[in-house]
Write a protein that holds these residues in place. Structure first.
Motif, PDB file in Angstrom:
ATOM      1  N   ALA A 168       2.239   3.173   4.984  1.00  8.89           N
ATOM      2  CA  ALA A 168       0.934   2.553   5.214  1.00  8.89           C
ATOM      3  C   ALA A 168       0.739   1.367   4.288  1.00  8.89           C
ATOM      4  N   LEU A 169      -0.178   0.516   4.691  1.00  9.74           N
ATOM      5  CA  LEU A 169      -0.574  -0.648   3.893  1.00  9.74           C
ATOM      6  C   LEU A 169      -2.068  -0.568   3.622  1.00  9.74           C
ATOM      7  N   GLU A 170      -2.433  -0.807   2.381  1.00  9.16           N
ATOM      8  CA  GLU A 170      -3.846  -0.897   1.995  1.00  9.16           C
ATOM      9  C   GLU A 170      -4.168  -2.340   1.663  1.00  9.16           C
ATOM     10  N   ASP A 171      -5.121  -2.911   2.361  1.00  8.67           N
ATOM     11  CA  ASP A 171      -5.532  -4.293   2.140  1.00  8.67           C
ATOM     12  C   ASP A 171      -6.542  -4.338   0.992  1.00  8.67           C
ATOM     13  N   LEU A 172      -6.098  -4.798  -0.168  1.00  7.86           N
ATOM     14  CA  LEU A 172      -6.985  -4.872  -1.333  1.00  7.86           C
ATOM     15  C   LEU A 172      -7.974  -6.021  -1.233  1.00  7.86           C
ATOM     16  N   THR A 173      -7.751  -6.929  -0.282  1.00  5.57           N
ATOM     17  CA  THR A 173      -8.592  -8.122  -0.178  1.00  5.57           C
ATOM     18  C   THR A 173      -9.676  -7.987   0.882  1.00  5.57           C
ATOM     19  N   ASP A 174      -9.849  -6.806   1.444  1.00  4.94           N
ATOM     20  CA  ASP A 174     -10.722  -6.620   2.601  1.00  4.94           C
ATOM     21  C   ASP A 174     -12.143  -7.116   2.360  1.00  4.94           C
ATOM     22  N   SER A 175     -12.652  -6.926   1.157  1.00  7.86           N
ATOM     23  CA  SER A 175     -14.036  -7.324   0.874  1.00  7.86           C
ATOM     24  C   SER A 175     -14.129  -8.567  -0.022  1.00  7.86           C
ATOM     25  N   ASP A 189      -0.889 -13.094  -6.543  1.00  5.55           N
ATOM     26  CA  ASP A 189      -1.317 -11.817  -7.097  1.00  5.55           C
ATOM     27  C   ASP A 189      -1.229 -10.710  -6.037  1.00  5.55           C
ATOM     28  N   GLN A 190      -1.301  -9.464  -6.507  1.00  6.34           N
ATOM     29  CA  GLN A 190      -1.190  -8.318  -5.613  1.00  6.34           C
ATOM     30  C   GLN A 190      -2.358  -8.280  -4.649  1.00  6.34           C
ATOM     31  N   ARG A 191      -2.033  -8.170  -3.359  1.00  6.94           N
ATOM     32  CA  ARG A 191      -3.076  -8.120  -2.332  1.00  6.94           C
ATOM     33  C   ARG A 191      -3.004  -6.841  -1.514  1.00  6.94           C
ATOM     34  N   THR A 192      -2.011  -6.031  -1.770  1.00  9.44           N
ATOM     35  CA  THR A 192      -1.857  -4.786  -1.011  1.00  9.44           C
ATOM     36  C   THR A 192      -1.377  -3.665  -1.930  1.00  9.44           C
ATOM     37  N   ARG A 193      -1.537  -2.440  -1.462  1.00  8.48           N
ATOM     38  CA  ARG A 193      -0.811  -1.284  -1.980  1.00  8.48           C
ATOM     39  C   ARG A 193      -0.024  -0.701  -0.821  1.00  8.48           C
ATOM     40  N   LEU A 194       1.212  -0.311  -1.079  1.00  5.72           N
ATOM     41  CA  LEU A 194       2.037   0.297  -0.057  1.00  5.72           C
ATOM     42  C   LEU A 194       2.136   1.797  -0.330  1.00  5.72           C
ATOM     43  N   TRP A 195       1.880   2.591   0.689  1.00  7.19           N
ATOM     44  CA  TRP A 195       1.814   4.048   0.577  1.00  7.19           C
ATOM     45  C   TRP A 195       2.957   4.677   1.362  1.00  7.19           C
ATOM     46  N   SER A 196       3.351   5.873   0.932  1.00 10.07           N
ATOM     47  CA  SER A 196       4.416   6.625   1.580  1.00 10.07           C
ATOM     48  C   SER A 196       3.989   8.089   1.687  1.00 10.07           C
ATOM     49  N   PHE A 197       4.267   8.721   2.842  1.00 12.36           N
ATOM     50  CA  PHE A 197       3.835  10.099   3.082  1.00 12.36           C
ATOM     51  C   PHE A 197       4.977  10.924   3.666  1.00 12.36           C
ATOM     52  N   TRP A 221      10.171   3.870  -3.542  1.00 13.21           N
ATOM     53  CA  TRP A 221       9.996   2.423  -3.410  1.00 13.21           C
ATOM     54  C   TRP A 221       8.526   2.008  -3.444  1.00 13.21           C
ATOM     55  N   ALA A 222       7.585   2.952  -3.201  1.00 11.29           N
ATOM     56  CA  ALA A 222       6.189   2.614  -2.873  1.00 11.29           C
ATOM     57  C   ALA A 222       5.285   2.595  -4.094  1.00 11.29           C
ATOM     58  N   ASN A 223       4.091   2.005  -3.929  1.00  7.96           N
ATOM     59  CA  ASN A 223       3.070   2.075  -4.981  1.00  7.96           C
ATOM     60  C   ASN A 223       2.531   3.487  -5.135  1.00  7.96           C
ATOM     61  N   LEU A 224       2.336   4.184  -3.991  1.00  9.12           N
ATOM     62  CA  LEU A 224       1.759   5.529  -4.003  1.00  9.12           C
ATOM     63  C   LEU A 224       2.544   6.416  -3.045  1.00  9.12           C
ATOM     64  N   ALA A 273       3.173   0.238 -10.473  1.00  9.45           N
ATOM     65  CA  ALA A 273       2.667  -1.133 -10.482  1.00  9.45           C
ATOM     66  C   ALA A 273       3.419  -2.044  -9.519  1.00  9.45           C
ATOM     67  N   ALA A 274       4.703  -1.790  -9.312  1.00 10.17           N
ATOM     68  CA  ALA A 274       5.516  -2.705  -8.512  1.00 10.17           C
ATOM     69  C   ALA A 274       6.315  -1.947  -7.461  1.00 10.17           C
ATOM     70  N   ILE A 275       6.580  -2.641  -6.365  1.00 10.59           N
ATOM     71  CA  ILE A 275       7.451  -2.101  -5.312  1.00 10.59           C
ATOM     72  C   ILE A 275       8.903  -2.233  -5.761  1.00 10.59           C
ATOM     73  N   ASP A 276       9.698  -1.226  -5.481  1.00  8.34           N
ATOM     74  CA  ASP A 276      11.132  -1.304  -5.744  1.00  8.34           C
ATOM     75  C   ASP A 276      11.787  -1.919  -4.507  1.00  8.34           C
ATOM     76  N   TRP A 277      11.987  -3.231  -4.554  1.00  5.13           N
ATOM     77  CA  TRP A 277      12.475  -3.941  -3.372  1.00  5.13           C
ATOM     78  C   TRP A 277      13.943  -3.649  -3.078  1.00  5.13           C
ATOM     79  N   ASP A 278      14.712  -3.252  -4.076  1.00  4.07           N
ATOM     80  CA  ASP A 278      16.100  -2.871  -3.815  1.00  4.07           C
ATOM     81  C   ASP A 278      16.166  -1.660  -2.894  1.00  4.07           C
ATOM     82  N   ILE A 279      15.336  -0.631  -3.203  1.00  2.00           N
ATOM     83  CA  ILE A 279      15.305   0.553  -2.344  1.00  2.00           C
ATOM     84  C   ILE A 279      14.710   0.197  -0.988  1.00  2.00           C
ATOM     85  N   ALA A 280      13.658  -0.615  -0.985  1.00  7.00           N
ATOM     86  CA  ALA A 280      13.054  -1.032   0.279  1.00  7.00           C
ATOM     87  C   ALA A 280      14.074  -1.766   1.147  1.00  7.00           C
ATOM     88  N   ASN A 281      14.930  -2.553   0.529  1.00  6.80           N
ATOM     89  CA  ASN A 281      15.949  -3.277   1.283  1.00  6.80           C
ATOM     90  C   ASN A 281      16.929  -2.317   1.953  1.00  6.80           C
TER      91      ASN A 281
END
Length: 317
Positions: A168-175, A189-197, A221-224, A273-281
């Motif tokens: 999932a994606l959380e839009d931190l800029t919605d408001s 700057d960070q505009r999203t949080r990426l979630w994994s379930f 790989w995810a923020n949460l 704090a950060a996405i692990d882009w190596d794992i995401a890749n």
């Protein structure tokens, strides 16, 4: 005639095996089937004056007796089990912990509404209510990651602990004000949080550790990251999961499949704090669904647009 609460609870659950019952419903059945013993209990009490007060008292006693029932101090009570829902529910089962998992996960996708009321599902049936809950509660846009769409370049089981069920994606800029959004975009700057379930039908003593570490691996790989269950069998299982979650930062969610809005985050995830882009890749290389997820994130950063058709967690499998 004295009311033997433990015997009465055992008798009720053995005769009415499905669905699992909360303490108040058990009490109502005790009052129905043991009226003389309940009347005697009311007559002996100095503090209970009405049938309603008696119902509340017996319900409280059942709740208080739950640990003793669960500890199975007598052999005959081993079949009484609990579900860590709100309120907690009791049921009768002669199945072992491993057999409970098999039975819970083997329900056909064409199950009737009555069967679904027993909270026995295939995992695929959990994705849609989870997506609804995430959207309503957290304004998340979610997607299903189907491991069957993977290349399996690491062998038939190489991706078993690689892909989460839902992302999932959380839009931190919605408001945010448009000027703030434009400024933040320039500064990257960070505009999203990426979630994994990671989603499971049932967690109990037989599978909870394995499922937890699968969730930990699949969300690295995810923020949460969250482990999601439709059922958690008992307080021992929940206690063990609390310890693991505290140590590793994974969250625990209890999904109410009939009323997703009543789902609960039992343990909040600890944010990375950060996405692990190596794992995401690696995930994107192995799985087309995850690659589509990354493309949707890129599209959002480039345009600010969250196309509804791109963000759906479905159970249509």
């Amino acid at each position: 005639m004295a009311l033997n609460l433990r015997e009465s609870v055992f008798e009720i659950l053995r005769k009415h095996r499905e669905p699992p019952l909360p303490p108040r419903q058990i009490t109502e059945k005790i009052l129905e089937f043991h009226p003389e013993a309940c009347a005697a209990k009311l007559a002996r009490s100095d503090s209970l004056n009405t049938q309603s007060a008696l119902l509340q008292q017996i319900t409280a006693e059942i709740r208080a007796s739950r640990p003793r029932l669960r500890l199975r101090l007598q052999k005959n009570y081993r079949q009484i089990k609990t579900l860590e829902t709100r309120p907690r529910k009791f049921y009768y089962s002669e199945a072992s912990a491993t057999e409970e998992i098999t039975r819970t996960e083997s329900t056909p996708k064409t199950a009737t509404r009555n069967t679904l009321a027993l909270k026995k599902h295939s995992e695929a049936q959990l994705y849609l209510p989870l997506g609804k809950y995430l959207r309503a509660e957290f304004k998340l846009r979610s997607m299903r990651i189907d491991e069957r769409r993977s290349s399996n370049s690491k062998g038939p089981k190489g991706n078993r602990w690689l892909f989460p069920d839902i992302v999932a994606l959380e839009d931190l800029t919605d408001s945010w004000d448009e000027e703030i959004l434009a400024c933040a975009s320039q500064y990257a700057d960070q505009r999203t949080r990426l979630w994994s379930f990671e989603v499971k039908c049932l967690l109990n003593r037989a599978n909870s550790r394995e499922c937890f570490f699968q969730a930990l691996s699949n969300s690295s790989w995810a923020n949460l990251g969250y482990l999601v269950a439709a059922e958690i069998e008992d307080s021992d299982t929940l206690k063990g999961l609390r310890l693991l979650c505290a140590a590793h930062g994974i969250g625990l969610m209890l999904l109410d499949t009939e009323n997703p809005a009543e789902s609960q985050i039992l343990i909040p995830a600890r944010e990375r704090a950060a996405i692990d882009w190596d794992i995401a890749n690696r995930l994107a290389e192995e799985n087309k669904d995850f690659l589509a997820y990354i493309k949707n994130i890129r599209h959002f950063y480039q345009t600010g647009d969250l196309r509804r058709s791109d963000w759906q967690a479905t159970g249509d499998e």
